[in-house]
Structures are given as C-alpha cells and as structure tokens.
Design a protein around this motif. Structure first.
Motif, PDB file in Angstrom:
ATOM      1  N   LEU A  49       0.826  -1.209   0.000  1.00  0.00           N
ATOM      2  CA  LEU A  49       0.000   0.000   0.000  1.00  0.00           C
ATOM      3  C   LEU A  49       0.860   1.258   0.000  1.00  0.00           C
ATOM      4  O   LEU A  49       0.505   2.260  -0.635  1.00  0.00           O
ATOM      5  CB  LEU A  49      -0.943  -0.003   1.208  1.00  0.00           C
ATOM      6  CG  LEU A  49      -1.897  -1.195   1.330  1.00  0.00           C
ATOM      7  CD1 LEU A  49      -2.938  -0.933   2.416  1.00  0.00           C
ATOM      8  CD2 LEU A  49      -2.572  -1.516   0.004  1.00  0.00           C
ATOM      9  N   ASP A  51      -4.111  -1.253   6.490  1.00  0.00           N
ATOM     10  CA  ASP A  51      -4.788  -0.253   5.664  1.00  0.00           C
ATOM     11  C   ASP A  51      -4.796   1.105   6.356  1.00  0.00           C
ATOM     12  O   ASP A  51      -4.445   2.131   5.762  1.00  0.00           O
ATOM     13  CB  ASP A  51      -6.208  -0.734   5.369  1.00  0.00           C
ATOM     14  CG  ASP A  51      -6.982   0.203   4.452  1.00  0.00           C
ATOM     15  OD1 ASP A  51      -6.359   0.802   3.558  1.00  0.00           O
ATOM     16  OD2 ASP A  51      -8.209   0.331   4.639  1.00  0.00           O
ATOM     17  N   TRP A 108      -7.565  -0.493  -3.482  1.00  0.00           N
ATOM     18  CA  TRP A 108      -6.176  -0.168  -3.809  1.00  0.00           C
ATOM     19  C   TRP A 108      -5.762  -0.738  -5.171  1.00  0.00           C
ATOM     20  O   TRP A 108      -4.598  -0.607  -5.575  1.00  0.00           O
ATOM     21  CB  TRP A 108      -5.241  -0.710  -2.730  1.00  0.00           C
ATOM     22  CG  TRP A 108      -5.264   0.056  -1.442  1.00  0.00           C
ATOM     23  CD1 TRP A 108      -6.035  -0.194  -0.356  1.00  0.00           C
ATOM     24  CD2 TRP A 108      -4.456   1.187  -1.106  1.00  0.00           C
ATOM     25  NE1 TRP A 108      -5.761   0.710   0.643  1.00  0.00           N
ATOM     26  CE2 TRP A 108      -4.802   1.569   0.209  1.00  0.00           C
ATOM     27  CE3 TRP A 108      -3.472   1.916  -1.776  1.00  0.00           C
ATOM     28  CZ2 TRP A 108      -4.197   2.647   0.854  1.00  0.00           C
ATOM     29  CZ3 TRP A 108      -2.870   2.993  -1.131  1.00  0.00           C
ATOM     30  CH2 TRP A 108      -3.230   3.351   0.175  1.00  0.00           C
ATOM     31  N   ARG A 162       2.076   1.750  -3.487  1.00  0.00           N
ATOM     32  CA  ARG A 162       0.987   2.303  -4.307  1.00  0.00           C
ATOM     33  C   ARG A 162       0.805   3.795  -4.058  1.00  0.00           C
ATOM     34  O   ARG A 162       0.278   4.510  -4.902  1.00  0.00           O
ATOM     35  CB  ARG A 162      -0.314   1.562  -3.982  1.00  0.00           C
ATOM     36  CG  ARG A 162      -0.368   0.132  -4.526  1.00  0.00           C
ATOM     37  CD  ARG A 162      -0.600   0.173  -6.031  1.00  0.00           C
ATOM     38  NE  ARG A 162      -0.337  -1.103  -6.669  1.00  0.00           N
ATOM     39  CZ  ARG A 162      -1.194  -1.735  -7.463  1.00  0.00           C
ATOM     40  NH1 ARG A 162      -2.386  -1.210  -7.685  1.00  0.00           N
ATOM     41  NH2 ARG A 162      -0.863  -2.856  -8.047  1.00  0.00           N
ATOM     42  N   SER A 163       1.209   4.245  -2.876  1.00  0.00           N
ATOM     43  CA  SER A 163       1.072   5.665  -2.525  1.00  0.00           C
ATOM     44  C   SER A 163       2.302   6.470  -2.898  1.00  0.00           C
ATOM     45  O   SER A 163       2.350   7.681  -2.648  1.00  0.00           O
ATOM     46  CB  SER A 163       0.813   5.804  -1.019  1.00  0.00           C
ATOM     47  OG  SER A 163      -0.351   5.113  -0.638  1.00  0.00           O
TER      48      SER A 163
END
Length: 411
Positions: free
Chosen positions: A32, A316, A71, A35-36
């Motif tokens: 995650l 998350d 996501w 992905r950011s």
C-alpha cells in the motif's frame, strides 16, 4: 568497537518507513505504501521459502477484499476462490447451514490460505521494485520516541546495517522484537485465557463443501479447506496436552465421532500441534514513531477468522495515515491510528469470544457446566431460527462494524 563504528559510517541508509516482518500485515503495508509513492524497506528474519510455507488462516473477509479492491490489488494478491457464503454447524450430527453473506453489494469473501496471500503479496511488491530483505538477523530499534528512529540489523553474511527512517511498522507478531522495543509500563496488556486447547491437524484430504463447525458431547471439532486437496482440522483437547498423545488412528477416530461422519476420508497428516486459545489486546498500538500492526498488538481466538483480517485492517489504516502525513502534511490519521484500530479489535474480540464460548459450552459441559451448556444451545437455536440473529452474525463474520466509524468518514 572501532571496526563496528566504521561499518556504521560506511553503510548508512534512509527511507520513510521500515517494516519489520514479511507476513500478511507487513507485506500489505509495504504494497500500500508503494501504491502511494512512499518508499519503504521490509526486514524479515526468516528465509523467503520459510515465510511462503507458513500455514495459517484461510478466509479473507468481505471487508478485506473490498480494501484490496480499493487499492487496485485484489486481482493480483487474492488467490483461492470466492466463498459461497455458507457455513455448516453440525450439532449432535444435525446439519444447519448459516449464511455469512453480508447482504451488501461488492465482492464476497475469498477462501485464500495465508501462504497464498503472502506469496502473491511478495511477488507484487518485488515486481513493483519493492525492497524486501530476508534473513535479517539481530534486528533492533532505536530512538523510537524521537523524530529520526533507526533500525539496525545484520545481513546473512554478517554485515551490519543501519537505516534511518520516519516511521517503523511493527508487523512481526506476538513474539517479535517490535513490541519488545517499547519500554516497560508504556503499553497496557489485556489478556484472557479461554482454558481451552485445540489440536490442529493439517492433512492431505478432500476439503469440506463448507467450513464446518461440529458440536457434540464428545467435544468441539472443525474442518476447513486449505487448498483443493488439503484440509485443516481442529479438535478440542486439554490445553496442556502434547501432540504425541494423538497418533493418527486416534485423530481420525475422534474426527469421525465428533464430526458425525463415519465415512470421513483419512489421509497423510503433514502437521499437528496443540495450542491454547487466548486473547490479547495491547493499548495503545503506538509508541513514538513505532506503530504496531496485527499480531504485534493483538491476538484473537481463531473462531471467526479475525486474526489475519484484523491485521489487514490495521495495515490499511497505517498506510493511509502515513500517506496523509507525508503527502498532505495531515497527521490526523497517525494521531488516531490506535483508537481507530482498537475500536475494531474490541468489536472482533467480542464476536470471537461469543463464538468460542458458544461452540465449546454447547458441547462437552465438563468445564462450563450444564447451565452454560443450556445458554449456549439457546444461542445456537436463535442463530438457526431467527432471521435477525442470522443477519447480525453474517455482518460480524463479513467484517462489517455495526457501529459507524466516526473517526473514518472516508470508509
């Protein structure tokens, strides 16, 4: 000492987040963050092969599936097959099918063994250029209360490394080094011993049509799928028992009796162990720049399948909080991380405790007594006959929080 100081000067590194542990929690955090657009390093003390072989939970609940989907990762990391939304409760040999469909739109829960999820998360993270370091020994955390914590470890060839970071995600479980790095007296531990043992058995046998819970005077038993040709069985037993007291013949005899299935197919048993059902919650889940994720912060009894799913929820929230802090200079998510996580933790602890007590008290009343056995049987009867009771059960199984998260308006 001089040689060590030279090594430290020659091999400095820096990153935004150091993730300790490459299980479901740590790898989800890492993916995650990638992905950011936030850099991180994952440190894992085991080999890649050992991590990929860990056999654990097999259901990714609906909420977690939706999280991965939000996501853009669901198709890449969730193996297995969609759940048909049914559980079987077999009480004294009588079968009752109960839905755990949450009655909402969106993807259903998935039957996805932990090792499959971990293998897929690893592959996606590495394919995306992620930094994942296995066989990291002697990991230690320093200056966690300051603005620039450091993480030290040794590589497989003995070289000493030191990484400076902004945040540390402790995802290395109940016996890891992350929580142990918190000074004594900072965290409050809430513990509960259920006084119940389970013999857990992994065997090469056909899985059940639906996840199966069996209640009888002989004791609790369960049968779950762990793959197309693999099953996980559970047998209630004394918590201080030893696996050697359970030869293959005794295991299959007990399973056929408790599952009320004389024709149950036996097969090679590849693993057996006894563990004690217990629950644990640490408050808070943060110390300085260290954030505890998953089993590092809480342990939940296995019934209900909440352990891995709580870890995914923590991951998350943590990734979103770091993203908001780094990209938008908004620390709200960091400040409220522990409060928001613990709200769901206690909700799921209550559900797992309810299910644990119900399924064990309703069978052998040696421990709980006939009064509690009658109460547990009444709860099961209500679950099987009341639409409202069945719907509440389904919501809790699916991971829906019946009380809106007022701290998380985006969810």
């Amino acid at each position: 000492m001089a040689e060590e100081s030279t090594v430290l000067r020659e091999l400095p590194e820096s990153t935004t987040v150091v993730v300790i542990g490459a299980g479901p929690a740590g790898l989800t955090v890492a993916n995650l963050l990638r992905r950011s657009g936030i850099d991180c390093v994952v440190l894992e003390r085991q080999t890649r092969e050992r991590v990929a072989q860990r056999q654990r939970a097999g259901i990714v609940e609906s909420r977690a599936v939706r999280m991965f989907d939000s996501w853009g990762l669901a198709d890449q990391v969730l193996g297995g097959v969609p759940s048909d939304g049914l559980l079987e409760f077999r009480v004294d040999g009588e079968s009752h099918l109960v839905s755990h469909d949450d009655y909402s739109e969106g993807p259903p829960a998935r039957l996805c063994p932990q090792q499959v999820l971990v293998q897929n998360l690893t592959a996606v993270y590495l394919a995306d250029g992620g930094d994942l370091r296995f066989e990291a020994a002697d990991i230690s955390l320093h200056d966690l209360a300051g603005d620039d914590p450091t993480v030290r470890y040794r590589t497989a060839d003995g070289a000493l490394r030191v990484i400076t970071c902004a945040f540390v995600a402790g995802c290395d479980g109940d016996h890891g080094i992350s929580r142990a790095a918190v000074p004594d007296g900072v965290l409050t531990a809430h513990t509960f011993d259920h006084g119940i043992g389970w013999l857990t058995v992994l065997a090469d046998t056909p899985p059940p049509a639906h996840p199966l819970f069996a209640v009888s005077p002989h004791g609790f038993a369960a049968h779950f799928a762990r793959g197309p040709h693999t099953s996980r069985y559970y047998l209630q037993c004394p918590p201080d028992g030893h696996p050697d007291a359970w030869p293959d013949s005794r295991i299959w005899d007990a399973l056929r009796t408790r599952l009320a299935d004389p024709a149950l197919v036996s097969g090679p048993i590849t693993d057996r162990e006894i563990f004690q059902l217990r629950s644990l919650v640490h408050d808070s889940m943060q110390y300085g720049r260290l954030f505890l994720v998953g089993d590092s912060a809480h342990i939940v009894s296995p019934l209900g399948g909440k352990g891995m799913n709580l870890a995914l929820y923590d991951a998350d929230l943590f990734a979103r909080a770091v993203r908001d802090s780094v990209l938008d200079h908004d620390d709200t998510g960091l400040h409220t991380y522990s409060q928001r996580c613990l709200r769901r933790v206690w909700n799921d602890q209550e559900f797992s405790h309810w299910l644990t007590r119900t399924l064990h008290d309703a069978g052998d009343d040696t421990h709980s007594g006939p009064f509690h056995r009658g109460l547990a049987r009444a709860r099961l009867d209500r679950l099987f006959t009341s639409r409202n009771a069945a719907r509440t059960f389904a919501e809790l199984m699916a991971g829906l929080n019946p009380v809106p998260d007022v701290l998380a308006p985006d969810r």
